[in-house]
Each structure stands twice: as C-alpha cells, then as structure tokens.
Design an enzyme around this catalytic site. Structure first.
Site, short mmCIF file in Angstrom:
data_model
loop_
_atom_site.label_atom_id
_atom_site.label_comp_id
_atom_site.label_asym_id
_atom_site.label_seq_id
_atom_site.Cartn_x
_atom_site.Cartn_y
_atom_site.Cartn_z
N ASP A 136 0.97 -1.09 -0.04
CA ASP A 136 0.10 -0.22 0.06
C ASP A 136 1.02 1.18 0.05
O ASP A 136 2.06 1.09 0.00
CB ASP A 136 -0.90 0.02 1.21
CG ASP A 136 -0.38 0.09 2.59
OD1 ASP A 136 0.89 0.21 2.46
OD2 ASP A 136 -1.02 0.07 3.60
N CYS A 153 2.63 -3.48 3.87
CA CYS A 153 1.69 -2.45 4.37
C CYS A 153 2.30 -2.00 5.59
O CYS A 153 3.42 -2.25 6.22
CB CYS A 153 0.28 -2.90 4.39
SG CYS A 153 -0.29 -3.89 5.86
N THR A 197 1.53 -2.37 9.03
CA THR A 197 1.78 -3.55 9.91
C THR A 197 2.26 -4.98 9.29
O THR A 197 2.65 -5.84 9.79
CB THR A 197 0.77 -3.84 10.82
OG1 THR A 197 -0.47 -4.17 9.94
CG2 THR A 197 0.41 -2.49 11.72
N HIS A 216 8.45 -24.88 7.22
CA HIS A 216 7.35 -25.64 7.94
C HIS A 216 5.94 -25.47 7.32
O HIS A 216 5.19 -26.61 7.40
CB HIS A 216 7.26 -25.55 9.45
CG HIS A 216 8.48 -26.07 10.17
ND1 HIS A 216 8.36 -26.00 11.39
CD2 HIS A 216 9.54 -26.56 9.84
CE1 HIS A 216 9.87 -26.64 11.72
NE2 HIS A 216 10.52 -27.17 10.93
N HIS A 237 5.55 -31.98 7.64
CA HIS A 237 5.11 -30.87 7.27
C HIS A 237 4.08 -30.64 6.27
O HIS A 237 3.14 -29.95 6.27
CB HIS A 237 6.21 -29.72 7.27
CG HIS A 237 7.20 -29.70 8.44
ND1 HIS A 237 6.63 -29.20 9.71
CD2 HIS A 237 8.57 -30.21 8.57
CE1 HIS A 237 7.91 -29.33 10.48
NE2 HIS A 237 8.64 -29.90 9.92
#
Length: 147
Positions: A12, A69, A71, A102, A137
C-alpha cells in the site's frame, strides 16, 4: 541464488519506499521482480494490492510474493483469502525461514512501520533462502489446503 524465478511485490502507500528497497535487493540476487505498485504516495487500499499479488502467485505467473503495508497484517489477510496462498507476516528472520520450511509459505508479508530497512532485507533473505522440508510438514500443509 537463483535465476529465472519470478517474484511479485506489492504494497500500500505506507510501504512504497521499503518495497522499492526490497525489489532492488532481490533483483541484485538474480530474481526477476514483478513490481505491481503502487507508485504514488496517495492513500490506497491494501486489500486490493494483497489480492492482486496473491493472484499472480496462485496462477503460477510468479513463484513467490512479498507484500507490505504499515503492519503487514492487513495485506497478509487479503492475500490469504486467495486459494492456494500461504502468506505469513514476519518481523524476525527465524519466523521468515520457518514459514517456508514448515508451512511452505509462498508469500511473505512485512510491516513497513514495524521493521526498518536493514532488518526487512534480512527477513527477505531468510525467507528466500529457506526451502520446504516436506515430511510431517507436508501433511499439515495438505490440511491447510483442504479447508
């Protein structure tokens, strides 16, 4: 590292400078960077950019994706709504390697207001340098994909 591998980048408005630094960094390592913007600092909506990048990965047009972005959380949530995407937000190198090893993550999300450029590039290197371990996994990734 690699040649001929394509990686999509998007963000963003809050993360444009960090996205550009990441793009330069991975291009120097031989990746073909598909930077889908945005390019101007006007406010924009991270769900649009997260989904657009995820579609490039899900379609096979790009091998991996990195999205950013403020966060890293919101754009990651948008990307994970696309079938076939496994994206994790990371603010440390251990988590970035583990989501590849994983969880077979095919996208990485970073918060531009959470980590600085130096750490962000280390996180990117950890993500790109790790490989899926398979084994037990793989069973878990299959369970994620089934839902």
């Amino acid at each position: 590292m690699t040649t001929n591998k394509r990686i999509v980048l998007s963000s963003d408005h809050a993360a444009i400078p960090l996205r550009q630094a990441v793009a330069d960094h991975i291009a120097q390592q031989g990746w073909e960077v598909v930077d889908i913007g945005p390019t101007t600092p006007e406010s924009t909506h991270y769900p649009i950019h997260g989904a657009a990048a995820a579609e490039r990965v899900a379609s096979g047009d790009c091998d991996l994706g990195i999205i950013l972005c403020g966060t890293g959380q919101g754009i990651m949530m948008a990307a994970n709504k696309v079938k076939g995407i496994r994206c994790g937000v990371c603010s440390d190198t251990f988590s970035a390697a583990m989501i590849r090893q994983h969880n077979n993550a095919n996208m990485l999300s970073i918060g531009a207001r959470v980590v600085g450029e130096g750490l962000a590039l280390e996180i990117v290197d950890a993500f790109l340098g790790a490989e899926f371990e398979g084994g037990r996994h793989a069973t878990r990734v299959d369970m994620i994909e089934a839902n």
